[in-house]
Motif scaffolding. Structure first.
Motif, PDB file in Angstrom:
ATOM      1  N   HIS A 162       0.824  -1.206   0.000  1.00 47.97           N
ATOM      2  CA  HIS A 162       0.000   0.000   0.000  1.00 47.97           C
ATOM      3  C   HIS A 162       0.861   1.261   0.000  1.00 47.97           C
ATOM      4  N   VAL A 163       2.045   1.179   0.583  1.00 49.43           N
ATOM      5  CA  VAL A 163       2.943   2.344   0.558  1.00 49.43           C
ATOM      6  C   VAL A 163       3.279   2.694  -0.880  1.00 49.43           C
ATOM      7  N   TYR A 164       3.656   1.697  -1.661  1.00 46.59           N
ATOM      8  CA  TYR A 164       3.976   1.948  -3.067  1.00 46.59           C
ATOM      9  C   TYR A 164       2.744   2.453  -3.814  1.00 46.59           C
ATOM     10  N   ARG A 165       1.589   1.865  -3.550  1.00 43.16           N
ATOM     11  CA  ARG A 165       0.384   2.253  -4.306  1.00 43.16           C
ATOM     12  C   ARG A 165       0.014   3.706  -4.069  1.00 43.16           C
ATOM     13  N   PHE A 166       0.072   4.156  -2.816  1.00 41.99           N
ATOM     14  CA  PHE A 166      -0.302   5.546  -2.569  1.00 41.99           C
ATOM     15  C   PHE A 166       0.766   6.514  -3.074  1.00 41.99           C
ATOM     16  N   LEU A 167       2.022   6.104  -3.028  1.00 47.62           N
ATOM     17  CA  LEU A 167       3.061   6.929  -3.639  1.00 47.62           C
ATOM     18  C   LEU A 167       2.821   7.046  -5.139  1.00 47.62           C
ATOM     19  N   ASP A 168       2.491   5.934  -5.777  1.00 49.62           N
ATOM     20  CA  ASP A 168       2.275   5.946  -7.224  1.00 49.62           C
ATOM     21  C   ASP A 168       0.978   6.658  -7.586  1.00 49.62           C
ATOM     22  N   LEU A 169      -0.054   6.518  -6.748  1.00 46.59           N
ATOM     23  CA  LEU A 169      -1.290   7.265  -6.992  1.00 46.59           C
ATOM     24  C   LEU A 169      -1.025   8.765  -6.999  1.00 46.59           C
ATOM     25  N   GLY A 170      -0.262   9.232  -6.016  1.00 46.04           N
ATOM     26  CA  GLY A 170       0.064  10.654  -5.974  1.00 46.04           C
ATOM     27  C   GLY A 170       0.857  11.095  -7.185  1.00 46.04           C
ATOM     28  N   ARG A 171       1.839  10.269  -7.585  1.00 43.17           N
ATOM     29  CA  ARG A 171       2.662  10.617  -8.745  1.00 43.17           C
ATOM     30  C   ARG A 171       1.828  10.667 -10.016  1.00 43.17           C
ATOM     31  N   ARG A 172       1.025   9.635 -10.244  1.00 41.06           N
ATOM     32  CA  ARG A 172       0.266   9.558 -11.507  1.00 41.06           C
ATOM     33  C   ARG A 172      -0.781  10.654 -11.589  1.00 41.06           C
ATOM     34  N   LEU A 173      -1.453  10.911 -10.480  1.00 41.63           N
ATOM     35  CA  LEU A 173      -2.472  11.948 -10.515  1.00 41.63           C
ATOM     36  C   LEU A 173      -1.839  13.321 -10.757  1.00 41.63           C
ATOM     37  N   GLU A 174      -0.728  13.589 -10.076  1.00 43.90           N
ATOM     38  CA  GLU A 174      -0.078  14.887 -10.254  1.00 43.90           C
ATOM     39  C   GLU A 174       0.519  15.019 -11.651  1.00 43.90           C
ATOM     40  N   ARG A 175       1.062  13.946 -12.194  1.00 39.61           N
ATOM     41  CA  ARG A 175       1.619  14.008 -13.550  1.00 39.61           C
ATOM     42  C   ARG A 175       0.512  14.295 -14.559  1.00 39.61           C
ATOM     43  N   GLY A 176      -0.646  13.686 -14.361  1.00 38.94           N
ATOM     44  CA  GLY A 176      -1.769  13.980 -15.243  1.00 38.94           C
ATOM     45  C   GLY A 176      -2.196  15.430 -15.147  1.00 38.94           C
ATOM     46  N   LEU A 177      -2.272  15.967 -13.931  1.00 40.25           N
ATOM     47  CA  LEU A 177      -2.647  17.364 -13.744  1.00 40.25           C
ATOM     48  C   LEU A 177      -1.622  18.306 -14.368  1.00 40.25           C
ATOM     49  N   GLN A 178      -0.337  18.022 -14.171  1.00 44.12           N
ATOM     50  CA  GLN A 178       0.698  18.882 -14.735  1.00 44.12           C
ATOM     51  C   GLN A 178       0.650  18.873 -16.257  1.00 44.12           C
ATOM     52  N   THR A 179       0.338  17.734 -16.854  1.00 41.36           N
ATOM     53  CA  THR A 179       0.267  17.659 -18.315  1.00 41.36           C
ATOM     54  C   THR A 179      -0.928  18.428 -18.839  1.00 41.36           C
ATOM     55  N   THR A 180      -2.085  18.294 -18.199  1.00 39.89           N
ATOM     56  CA  THR A 180      -3.264  19.034 -18.654  1.00 39.89           C
ATOM     57  C   THR A 180      -3.047  20.539 -18.517  1.00 39.89           C
ATOM     58  N   GLU A 181      -2.430  20.973 -17.415  1.00 41.64           N
ATOM     59  CA  GLU A 181      -2.171  22.398 -17.234  1.00 41.64           C
ATOM     60  C   GLU A 181      -1.160  22.910 -18.252  1.00 41.64           C
ATOM     61  N   LEU A 182      -0.167  22.097 -18.584  1.00 44.50           N
ATOM     62  CA  LEU A 182       0.812  22.492 -19.593  1.00 44.50           C
ATOM     63  C   LEU A 182       0.149  22.638 -20.959  1.00 44.50           C
ATOM     64  N   PRO A 202     -17.250   6.088  -6.461  1.00 42.69           N
ATOM     65  CA  PRO A 202     -17.100   7.387  -7.144  1.00 42.69           C
ATOM     66  C   PRO A 202     -15.741   7.596  -7.786  1.00 42.69           C
ATOM     67  N   HIS A 203     -14.650   7.227  -7.097  1.00 46.32           N
ATOM     68  CA  HIS A 203     -13.334   7.453  -7.691  1.00 46.32           C
ATOM     69  C   HIS A 203     -13.102   6.518  -8.881  1.00 46.32           C
ATOM     70  N   LEU A 262     -10.416  10.237  -3.471  1.00 43.92           N
ATOM     71  CA  LEU A 262      -9.451   9.350  -2.817  1.00 43.92           C
ATOM     72  C   LEU A 262      -9.204   9.803  -1.375  1.00 43.92           C
ATOM     73  N   SER A 263      -9.121  11.102  -1.171  1.00 43.63           N
ATOM     74  CA  SER A 263      -8.903  11.611   0.181  1.00 43.63           C
ATOM     75  C   SER A 263     -10.090  11.293   1.078  1.00 43.63           C
ATOM     76  N   LEU A 264     -11.311  11.470   0.560  1.00 42.76           N
ATOM     77  CA  LEU A 264     -12.485  11.204   1.371  1.00 42.76           C
ATOM     78  C   LEU A 264     -12.596   9.732   1.762  1.00 42.76           C
ATOM     79  N   ARG A 265     -12.210   8.854   0.864  1.00 43.34           N
ATOM     80  CA  ARG A 265     -12.382   7.430   1.142  1.00 43.34           C
ATOM     81  C   ARG A 265     -11.253   6.862   2.002  1.00 43.34           C
ATOM     82  N   TYR A 266     -10.003   7.328   1.797  1.00 43.00           N
ATOM     83  CA  TYR A 266      -8.871   6.677   2.440  1.00 43.00           C
ATOM     84  C   TYR A 266      -8.071   7.565   3.380  1.00 43.00           C
ATOM     85  N   LEU A 267      -8.110   8.872   3.214  1.00 41.52           N
ATOM     86  CA  LEU A 267      -7.111   9.712   3.859  1.00 41.52           C
ATOM     87  C   LEU A 267      -7.669  10.732   4.829  1.00 41.52           C
TER      88      LEU A 267
END
Length: 865
Positions: free
Chosen positions: A690-710, A791-792, A841-846
């Motif tokens: 789960h440590v790896y999964r949440f690290l990767d979730l944060g990375r993938r979501l942020e990378r997607g956001l950075q690409t859309t904003e770019l 929902p997610h 994701l925050s509402l369900r897990y964090l």
């Protein structure tokens, strides 16, 4: 009144003669007169305890020794060993100040000291058991009642406890100082939640690696046997004799100066590192709140003060506590080490009564005396103190751990008549102690050995109705120019302490033996939601900084380029994008305002390193390192070293005017490489937990956001994007090599959109992030297949469907003809849905519960953490 008087040596010569023949590293070493020196006899000859060590290290000569020490300091730097953790974003952690020369102790002498420490710990444990129980010491007149009931650490809820195995003091520490006659004296007892054991262990690791020949040649006693006993003791305290109890280190959090030690011990001992918010009490049982549900905690090795551990019983101002923890401990459902209230007997007032207590409880004389102490609450002691006040240090009788010694220093600086008045006005508040002339020990400073005052903290663990003492401990040094206004001087450095044996020492490992059964498992389910939240945001910060660094790098390259056609237009658009992200002042994106601002070439370094700029690269790095420090125990050593390197690199950078764009390019290249190393370590070295999964979730979501904003700021909002601009976008997205391999230099919008949006084979595309997010979400805890999607999950499916159904050529052709709505709406909807996914994701897990509140109406205690 009973007290102990130091055995002082006679008059000392004005100077100690330089020893003949000692040479080497200690040539010119000159100890201070009138004090015991750990290295030299009064004649100036090397003590027998140091003779073997000197013969082994003197051949290294100053140059080789200095070289090794520089390498060791590098190890301290890379491992991020610090005394004040990254809790304060305004300052960096202070590196642990370790001295290159160990403190050497003789085995026969240490055996005597250990016996005295064990006896003292037993006396204090029996004292605690009585004061928190039948109180025979009061009824039989051994202790005056006013001494106990005037103590701020004595609270009614602590009374009547029955800790597991009746152990009121399973863990004990003591501060020792050596008098001029060479005898060891106790300067302070530590019974609340002793700290420093982890630092002592780390000191041993560093110095033994630096001086392996001397370490082996001196037959230094190992520390591992003590830690084995420590683990065995904690396991034995588990309620209901559970075979495989869950043990946790209950830390005060990253804002506290000892957080590194807590994380280090948790990793070394194999325990969970928890904070108050990670724990809950249900039906008198303490539970760890994990992503997979509640997990029972059997033993807590606590670090907060007793009054900070339970807001139902004590102050609700502390955010460290667990509501109901004391009741759970009283019910025998959890073992707290040390039990709540154990700090009662570490107050200086008990120093004055230890000889009397030892005689009454053990029918023995005290083997290891304390510094001569007098409690002013007794008339005879008060008269003595007032008559000889200039000879004593006066301190608070009732110590509260964490409050510091500022008021005591101020008190001892007052005129003597003023001090007398204050003591007479409230004598029970004060204890007077004799000033101990501390011994000196050599320290390595600026390539030479110099003397410093020494205090040794060592530790003891209850074992088989006795106490086992750590061989050595945490030696702390202070400047010889101290003012002597405190009983224990403020330390400025530390040393490893070596107890030398007459025979070779057997190597002992903390690892389990082969005979012990091993339960095969593939997962580690004990992941608190707080940790998952921090891991998730660590992944996001890593990607956010990576995107910012790449964009800044591309902007600088375009800004300084003279050959690239259209680079000026590209630079202006990239500048606007940087301003939109908060990387630079927004005024630089507006032509009219930019003309009135300094040149961007001059202003950019200051903007990037401005801690007051909320979105600057420096603030993002600070946030990343701070978040990483919150999960220090979950990070590999290599990943942490890279994180420390990034932080130190940015701390040392000077944006005041000496840095130009070339320097910035070098720094950004190094940053991108370091971040790539962290990401590579996570992909190749982390188990898919789960440590790896949440690290990767944060990375993938942020990378997607950075690409859309770019894409939104540099392509969608531009009527006719140039080839140079599109190439810059592809470069920022780290896909330029792939693009050129496919299309060479023919940069067209459909190919760019396909590569960065819909190409599921490109690790930088939005489609790839969505596919990976879908895979990781399916493995999250509690994700049982139901008739309808969560929902997610629906958000991910929605975005993935819109990307897969996109006709890239048709949409881009329409965009070129001025019909920009389809592409614009796609990018905007992806941006909205990715942000919505983060919320779900925050509402369900964090999501965390609010802080616990005290139900009692009594006034909160005066504590300082």
């Amino acid at each position: 009144m009973q007290s102990q008087q130091q055995s002082m040596a006679g008059p000392q010569p004005a100077a100690v003669p330089t020893a003949s023949g000692r040479g080497g590293l200690f040539a010119g070493y000159q100890p201070h007169a009138g004090r015991h020196d750990e290295l030299l006899l009064a004649s100036g000859e090397v003590r027998p305890t140091w003779a073997k060590f000197c013969s082994l290290i003197n051949p290294l000569a100053s140059g080789e020794f200095t070289k090794r020490w520089n390498h060791s300091q590098r190890l301290i730097y890379e491992n991020g060993i610090s005394y004040s953790a990254y809790g304060d974003l305004d300052t960096s952690a202070r590196p642990w100040d370790l001295d290159a020369l160990p403190l050497l102790l003789d085995e026969p002498e240490w055996q005597q000291v250990s016996a005295g420490i064990a006896q003292r710990a037993l006396v204090l444990q029996l004292t605690l058991a009585d004061l928190l129980g039948p109180q025979r010491l009061l009824s039989e007149g051994v202790l005056p009642p006013g001494m106990l009931f005037g103590h701020t650490g004595f609270r009614l809820p602590f009374h009547g406890q029955a800790p597991p195995n009746g152990s009121f003091l399973p863990f004990y520490a003591v501060d020792l100082g050596r008098a001029p006659d060479g005898r060891w004296w106790v300067m302070a007892d530590r019974t609340e939640a002793p700290s420093g054991m982890g630092f002592a262990l780390e000191n041993r690791v560093v110095i033994s690696r630096m001086l392996p020949e001397a370490f082996r040649g001196c037959n230094v006693e190992r520390l591992a046997p003590f830690f084995i006993k420590f683990k065995e003791k904690l396991q034995s305290l588990a309620p209901h004799e559970r075979e495989n109890p869950r043990i946790a280190v209950y830390t005060r959090g990253p804002q506290h100066e000892n957080y590194f030690e807590d994380a280090y011990l948790a990793r070394y001992l194999g325990y969970n590192l928890v904070e108050g918010d990670d724990l809950a009490v249900r039906d008198n049982t303490v539970w760890l709140k994990t992503l997979d549900g509640l997990r029972r905690i059997d033993v807590l090795l606590r670090r907060p003060n007793s009054q900070s551990c339970d807001p139902l019983e004590f102050s609700d101002e502390s955010q460290l506590g667990v509501a109901g923890l004391l009741h759970s401990a009283r019910s025998g459902e959890v073992a707290v080490v040390n039990p709540l209230g154990s700090g009662l007997v570490e107050s200086p007032v008990f120093m004055a009564f230890l000889p009397r207590l030892c005689s009454f409880l053990l029918k023995q004389d005290l083997q290891l005396p304390g510094v001569a102490s007098w409690w002013c609450g007794e008339p005879s002691s008060l008269d003595r103190v007032l008559a000889n006040l200039d000879q004593y240090v006066v301190i608070s009788a009732f110590r509260t751990r964490g409050n510091g010694h500022g008021q005591e220093r101020e008190f001892n600086q007052l005129p003597i008549e003023k001090r007398r008045e204050l003591i007479k006005a409230n004598p029970t508040k004060y204890v007077a102690q004799e000033k101990l002339q501390l011994s000196t020990t050599p320290t390595w400073e600026a390539g030479t050995a110099k003397p410093a005052h020494l205090v040794l903290r060592t530790f003891a663990i209850e074992s088989d109705n006795n106490y086992q003492v750590l061989p050595g401990g945490l030696a702390r040094t202070s400047a010889p120019t101290g003012d002597g206004l405190l009983p224990v001087p403020t330390s400025h450095g530390s040393k490893d302490a070596w107890v030398q044996c007459s025979q070779p020492v057997e190597q002992v490992s903390l690892l389990a033996t082969r005979e012990e059964p091993v339960v095969i498992r593939r997962t580690t389910a004990d992941l608190p939601s707080r940790v998952a939240d921090n891991i998730y945001w660590l992944g996001r910060y890593i990607e956010r900084i990576d995107a910012a660094a790449r964009q800044l790098r591309t902007f600088i390259l375009r800004l300084t380029s003279e050959s690239s056609v259209g680079s000026d237009t590209t630079a202006r658009l990239l500048l606007r994008s940087l301003a939109a992200q908060g990387q630079i002042e927004p005024g630089f994106a507006l032509d009219d305002i930019r003309r009135r601002l300094p040149d961007i070439e001059t202003a950019l370094p200051r903007q990037v390193f401005d801690r007051q700029q909320p979105g600057s690269l420096r603030t993002q790095v600070d946030s990343m390192v701070h978040t990483a420090s919150l999960v220090r125990d979950r990070m590999s050593t290599d990943s942490w070293r890279i994180m420390v390197h990034i932080d130190q690199t940015f701390c040392e950078s000077d944006p005041s005017g000496s840095m130009d764009l070339t320097d910035m390019l070098h720094l950004l290249n190094s940053l991108v490489a370091d971040l790539a190393a962290i990401q590579g370590l996570s992909v190749e070295s982390m188990t898919r937990s789960h440590v790896y999964r949440f690290l990767d979730l944060g990375r993938r979501l942020e990378r997607g956001l950075q690409t859309t904003e770019l894409l939104d700021s540099c392509l969608v909002e531009v009527a006719n994007p140039t080839q140079d601009l599109m190439e810059a976008v592809v470069e920022i997205a780290d896909s330029l090599m792939t693009y050129r391999a496919r299309y060479r230099a023919n940069v067209q919008l459909p190919a760019v959109i396909d590569l960065l949006v819909t190409d599921e084979s490109n690790p930088r595309s939005i489609a790839y992030q969505l596919v990976t997010l879908q895979q990781q979400v399916e493995e999250l805890p509690g994700n049982v297949r139901k008739p309808s999607y969560l929902p997610h999950e629906r958000l991910i499916l929605k975005m993935l469907h819109s990307v897969r159904m996109l006709d890239v050529v048709q949409v881009c052709e329409a965009f070129a003809m001025g019909e920009r709505q389809a592409l614009t709406e796609l990018i905007h909807s992806l941006d909205r849905d990715l942000q919505g996914l983060s919320r779900e994701l925050s509402l369900r897990y964090l999501v965390h519960a609010g802080p616990s509140r005290r139900m009692s109406t009594t006034a909160p205690a005066d504590e300082s953490e």
